[in-house]
Design a protein around this motif. Structure first.
Motif, PDB file in Angstrom:
ATOM      1  N   VAL A 146     -12.514  12.057  -3.403  1.00 22.07           N
ATOM      2  CA  VAL A 146     -12.491  10.590  -3.321  1.00 22.07           C
ATOM      3  C   VAL A 146     -11.124  10.063  -3.748  1.00 22.07           C
ATOM      4  O   VAL A 146     -10.542   9.184  -3.097  1.00 22.07           O
ATOM      5  N   ILE A 147     -10.592  10.609  -4.827  1.00 22.64           N
ATOM      6  CA  ILE A 147      -9.286  10.169  -5.326  1.00 22.64           C
ATOM      7  C   ILE A 147      -8.185  10.473  -4.316  1.00 22.64           C
ATOM      8  O   ILE A 147      -7.359   9.615  -3.978  1.00 22.64           O
ATOM      9  N   LEU A 148      -8.165  11.704  -3.796  1.00 20.59           N
ATOM     10  CA  LEU A 148      -7.099  12.105  -2.875  1.00 20.59           C
ATOM     11  C   LEU A 148      -7.176  11.355  -1.544  1.00 20.59           C
ATOM     12  O   LEU A 148      -6.148  10.960  -0.985  1.00 20.59           O
ATOM     13  N   SER A 149      -8.379  11.135  -1.033  1.00 18.13           N
ATOM     14  CA  SER A 149      -8.508  10.401   0.225  1.00 18.13           C
ATOM     15  C   SER A 149      -8.105   8.946   0.051  1.00 18.13           C
ATOM     16  O   SER A 149      -7.502   8.342   0.946  1.00 18.13           O
ATOM     17  N   SER A 150      -8.407   8.371  -1.114  1.00 17.44           N
ATOM     18  CA  SER A 150      -8.001   6.995  -1.395  1.00 17.44           C
ATOM     19  C   SER A 150      -6.479   6.889  -1.478  1.00 17.44           C
ATOM     20  O   SER A 150      -5.874   5.944  -0.938  1.00 17.44           O
ATOM     21  N   LEU A 151      -5.833   7.845  -2.146  1.00 14.66           N
ATOM     22  CA  LEU A 151      -4.372   7.848  -2.222  1.00 14.66           C
ATOM     23  C   LEU A 151      -3.756   7.939  -0.829  1.00 14.66           C
ATOM     24  O   LEU A 151      -2.761   7.270  -0.527  1.00 14.66           O
ATOM     25  N   SER A 152      -4.336   8.740   0.034  1.00 16.76           N
ATOM     26  CA  SER A 152      -3.838   8.875   1.400  1.00 16.76           C
ATOM     27  C   SER A 152      -3.953   7.558   2.158  1.00 16.76           C
ATOM     28  O   SER A 152      -3.020   7.147   2.865  1.00 16.76           O
ATOM     29  N   ARG A 153      -5.085   6.870   2.000  1.00 15.75           N
ATOM     30  CA  ARG A 153      -5.270   5.576   2.681  1.00 15.75           C
ATOM     31  C   ARG A 153      -4.299   4.529   2.138  1.00 15.75           C
ATOM     32  O   ARG A 153      -3.723   3.739   2.895  1.00 15.75           O
ATOM     33  N   ARG A 154      -4.092   4.527   0.817  1.00 17.93           N
ATOM     34  CA  ARG A 154      -3.168   3.566   0.227  1.00 17.93           C
ATOM     35  C   ARG A 154      -1.744   3.791   0.737  1.00 17.93           C
ATOM     36  O   ARG A 154      -1.009   2.840   1.021  1.00 17.93           O
ATOM     37  N   ALA A 155      -1.358   5.057   0.823  1.00 20.44           N
ATOM     38  CA  ALA A 155      -0.022   5.376   1.332  1.00 20.44           C
ATOM     39  C   ALA A 155       0.144   4.862   2.757  1.00 20.44           C
ATOM     40  O   ALA A 155       1.187   4.295   3.110  1.00 20.44           O
ATOM     41  N   LYS A 156      -0.875   5.034   3.578  1.00 22.70           N
ATOM     42  CA  LYS A 156      -0.816   4.595   4.971  1.00 22.70           C
ATOM     43  C   LYS A 156      -0.744   3.078   5.056  1.00 22.70           C
ATOM     44  O   LYS A 156       0.044   2.526   5.862  1.00 22.70           O
ATOM     45  N   MET A 157      -1.529   2.368   4.261  1.00 27.67           N
ATOM     46  CA  MET A 157      -1.506   0.908   4.293  1.00 27.67           C
ATOM     47  C   MET A 157      -0.138   0.360   3.917  1.00 27.67           C
ATOM     48  O   MET A 157       0.397  -0.543   4.573  1.00 27.67           O
ATOM     49  N   LEU A 158       0.455   0.912   2.865  1.00 33.39           N
ATOM     50  CA  LEU A 158       1.770   0.438   2.426  1.00 33.39           C
ATOM     51  C   LEU A 158       2.868   0.845   3.403  1.00 33.39           C
ATOM     52  O   LEU A 158       3.800   0.081   3.663  1.00 33.39           O
ATOM     53  N   GLU A 159       2.759   2.045   3.949  1.00 32.57           N
ATOM     54  CA  GLU A 159       3.731   2.489   4.951  1.00 32.57           C
ATOM     55  C   GLU A 159       3.748   1.534   6.141  1.00 32.57           C
ATOM     56  O   GLU A 159       4.819   1.097   6.598  1.00 32.57           O
ATOM     57  N   ASP A 160       2.569   1.183   6.650  1.00 30.94           N
ATOM     58  CA  ASP A 160       2.479   0.260   7.780  1.00 30.94           C
ATOM     59  C   ASP A 160       3.035  -1.116   7.411  1.00 30.94           C
ATOM     60  O   ASP A 160       3.720  -1.759   8.215  1.00 30.94           O
ATOM     61  N   ALA A 161       2.735  -1.560   6.185  1.00 31.58           N
ATOM     62  CA  ALA A 161       3.211  -2.871   5.741  1.00 31.58           C
ATOM     63  C   ALA A 161       4.735  -2.911   5.686  1.00 31.58           C
ATOM     64  O   ALA A 161       5.360  -3.879   6.148  1.00 31.58           O
ATOM     65  N   PHE A 162       5.351  -1.883   5.141  1.00 33.64           N
ATOM     66  CA  PHE A 162       6.810  -1.842   5.058  1.00 33.64           C
ATOM     67  C   PHE A 162       7.443  -1.820   6.447  1.00 33.64           C
ATOM     68  O   PHE A 162       8.449  -2.493   6.698  1.00 33.64           O
ATOM     69  N   ASN A 163       6.859  -1.045   7.342  1.00 37.87           N
ATOM     70  CA  ASN A 163       7.418  -0.958   8.688  1.00 37.87           C
ATOM     71  C   ASN A 163       7.266  -2.251   9.480  1.00 37.87           C
ATOM     72  O   ASN A 163       7.922  -2.428  10.509  1.00 37.87           O
ATOM     73  N   ASN A 164       6.406  -3.150   9.014  1.00 35.43           N
ATOM     74  CA  ASN A 164       6.238  -4.449   9.655  1.00 35.43           C
ATOM     75  C   ASN A 164       7.172  -5.510   9.088  1.00 35.43           C
ATOM     76  O   ASN A 164       7.212  -6.639   9.597  1.00 35.43           O
ATOM     77  N   LEU A 165       7.911  -5.176   8.039  1.00 37.44           N
ATOM     78  CA  LEU A 165       8.845  -6.122   7.445  1.00 37.44           C
ATOM     79  C   LEU A 165      10.177  -6.100   8.194  1.00 37.44           C
ATOM     80  O   LEU A 165      10.636  -5.039   8.622  1.00 37.44           O
ATOM     81  N   GLU A 166      10.803  -7.233   8.302  1.00 36.76           N
ATOM     82  CA  GLU A 166      12.098  -7.336   8.969  1.00 36.76           C
ATOM     83  C   GLU A 166      13.143  -6.473   8.264  1.00 36.76           C
ATOM     84  O   GLU A 166      13.339  -6.568   7.054  1.00 36.76           O
ATOM     85  N   GLY A 167      13.804  -5.613   9.015  1.00 39.27           N
ATOM     86  CA  GLY A 167      14.890  -4.821   8.465  1.00 39.27           C
ATOM     87  C   GLY A 167      14.473  -3.694   7.551  1.00 39.27           C
ATOM     88  O   GLY A 167      15.308  -3.128   6.840  1.00 39.27           O
ATOM     89  N   VAL A 168      13.198  -3.323   7.558  1.00 36.88           N
ATOM     90  CA  VAL A 168      12.706  -2.260   6.673  1.00 36.88           C
ATOM     91  C   VAL A 168      12.097  -1.141   7.514  1.00 36.88           C
ATOM     92  O   VAL A 168      11.345  -1.398   8.459  1.00 36.88           O
ATOM     93  N   THR A 169      12.433   0.093   7.193  1.00 37.64           N
ATOM     94  CA  THR A 169      11.815   1.258   7.824  1.00 37.64           C
ATOM     95  C   THR A 169      11.298   2.183   6.724  1.00 37.64           C
ATOM     96  O   THR A 169      11.916   2.300   5.659  1.00 37.64           O
ATOM     97  N   CYS A 170      10.177   2.823   6.982  1.00 36.20           N
ATOM     98  CA  CYS A 170       9.556   3.669   5.950  1.00 36.20           C
ATOM     99  C   CYS A 170       8.982   4.909   6.595  1.00 36.20           C
ATOM    100  O   CYS A 170       8.180   4.823   7.537  1.00 36.20           O
ATOM    101  N   ASN A 171       9.382   6.075   6.099  1.00 35.70           N
ATOM    102  CA  ASN A 171       8.832   7.337   6.579  1.00 35.70           C
ATOM    103  C   ASN A 171       7.384   7.503   6.145  1.00 35.70           C
ATOM    104  O   ASN A 171       6.946   6.933   5.143  1.00 35.70           O
ATOM    105  N   LYS A 172       6.667   8.313   6.894  1.00 31.16           N
ATOM    106  CA  LYS A 172       5.300   8.654   6.529  1.00 31.16           C
ATOM    107  C   LYS A 172       5.304   9.452   5.240  1.00 31.16           C
ATOM    108  O   LYS A 172       6.094  10.386   5.079  1.00 31.16           O
ATOM    109  N   ALA A 173       4.427   9.109   4.317  1.00 30.49           N
ATOM    110  CA  ALA A 173       4.294   9.868   3.077  1.00 30.49           C
ATOM    111  C   ALA A 173       3.362  11.052   3.322  1.00 30.49           C
ATOM    112  O   ALA A 173       2.167  10.862   3.550  1.00 30.49           O
ATOM    113  N   GLU A 174       3.915  12.251   3.295  1.00 32.93           N
ATOM    114  CA  GLU A 174       3.094  13.447   3.502  1.00 32.93           C
ATOM    115  C   GLU A 174       2.424  13.903   2.210  1.00 32.93           C
ATOM    116  O   GLU A 174       1.533  14.756   2.237  1.00 32.93           O
TER     117      GLU A 174
END
Length: 262
Positions: A146-174
């Motif tokens: 539960v903890i690890l899957s939640s961390l994975s989802r949080r990483a994805k949500m923030l990654e998508d959010a950063f990539n939607n910001l003007e002038g910001v790019t963010c690599n996928k967190a593996e």
């Protein structure tokens, strides 16, 4: 001489491939370097095509033993899915060193105060977690997943959010617990940072903190390609609070870019 490697690059957040590890092991062997392997994020791997391989396992699979390579492997209760940062517990395995060197290591460790009891208990649990058939194994494995899957989802949500910001790019967190987005700042913002006698990414981070109370670490304090700007953030806020964090961050970033737009 020493060579330090984290299984998951803490800035790139990319999981080392086994072939990369073999190259590192071979380089250390040829150059006579001590390999310091920080393996505290060995459980935090979020991509199914990659998995954790310890440097000791990799070196032994290459046919190298105690006499071929000096290796120190680290683990901690404060990282991974345990996240017990306040308990101050951890351990290291030292291989490839003679008895005289080990004696000096033990001597240095012995002059320090003993680590706290709870930290020692937690370290022992990390070393020997519940196994299949143990009474607590089912509840342990459920909580871990539960903890690890939640961390994975949080990483994805923030990654998508950063990539939607003007002038910001963010690599996928593996893996691990961080993101390291790259921010392309307007020239006016860079000049304002120079007038404030601070690095442009630190200027942005300070404005972010003062405006909405979110703390991130400027890339200029961690090391980055000259002329590029980054910041590092964690993925540790509770999952149900991530959308609010994203909303506040998005509003701040838009306001900042509008203020300093060229």
């Amino acid at each position: 001489n020493f060579l330090y490697y984290d299984l998951i690059f803490l800035l790139l957040l990319q999981v080392l491939a086994e072939e990369n590890q073999r190259e590192i092991v071979e380089f250390c062997r040829q150059e006579g370097l001590v390999l310091l392997a920080d393996e505290v994020y060995q459980e935090n791997v979020y991509v199914p095509e990659k998995k954790f391989h310890s440097f000791k396992k990799v070196s032994r699979s290459m046919g190298y033993g105690e006499k071929d390579i000096h290796l120190v492997s680290f683990q901690s209760v404060s990282k991974g899915y345990h996240g017990e940062c306040g308990k101050r517990g951890g351990y290291m395995e030292v291989t490839g060193f003679g008895a005289d060197v080990r004696e000096q290591m033990y001597k240095v460790a012995s002059v320090n105060l003993c680590s706290n009891i709870s930290g020692q208990i937690l370290a022992s649990l990390v070393m020997s977690p519940p196994k299949v058939g143990d009474e607590s194994y089912e509840s342990y494995s459920v909580e871990r997943d539960v903890i690890l899957s939640s961390l994975s989802r949080r990483a994805k949500m923030l990654e998508d959010a950063f990539n939607n910001l003007e002038g910001v790019t963010c690599n996928k967190a593996e893996g691990a617990m961080y993101l390291f987005p790259c921010i392309h700042l307007p020239e006016k913002a860079i000049k304002a940072a120079e007038e404030a006698k601070t690095a442009p990414d630190a200027f942005y981070c300070r404005r972010l903190l003062n405006a909405i109370g979110i703390v991130v670490v400027p890339g200029s304090g961690l090391g980055q390609v000259p002329g590029t700007w980054h910041f590092r953030c964690t993925i540790l806020p509770h999952e149900d609070k991530i959308p609010a964090v994203i909303d506040r961050l998005t509003d701040f970033h838009k306001s900042f870019m509008d203020e300093y737009r060229d």
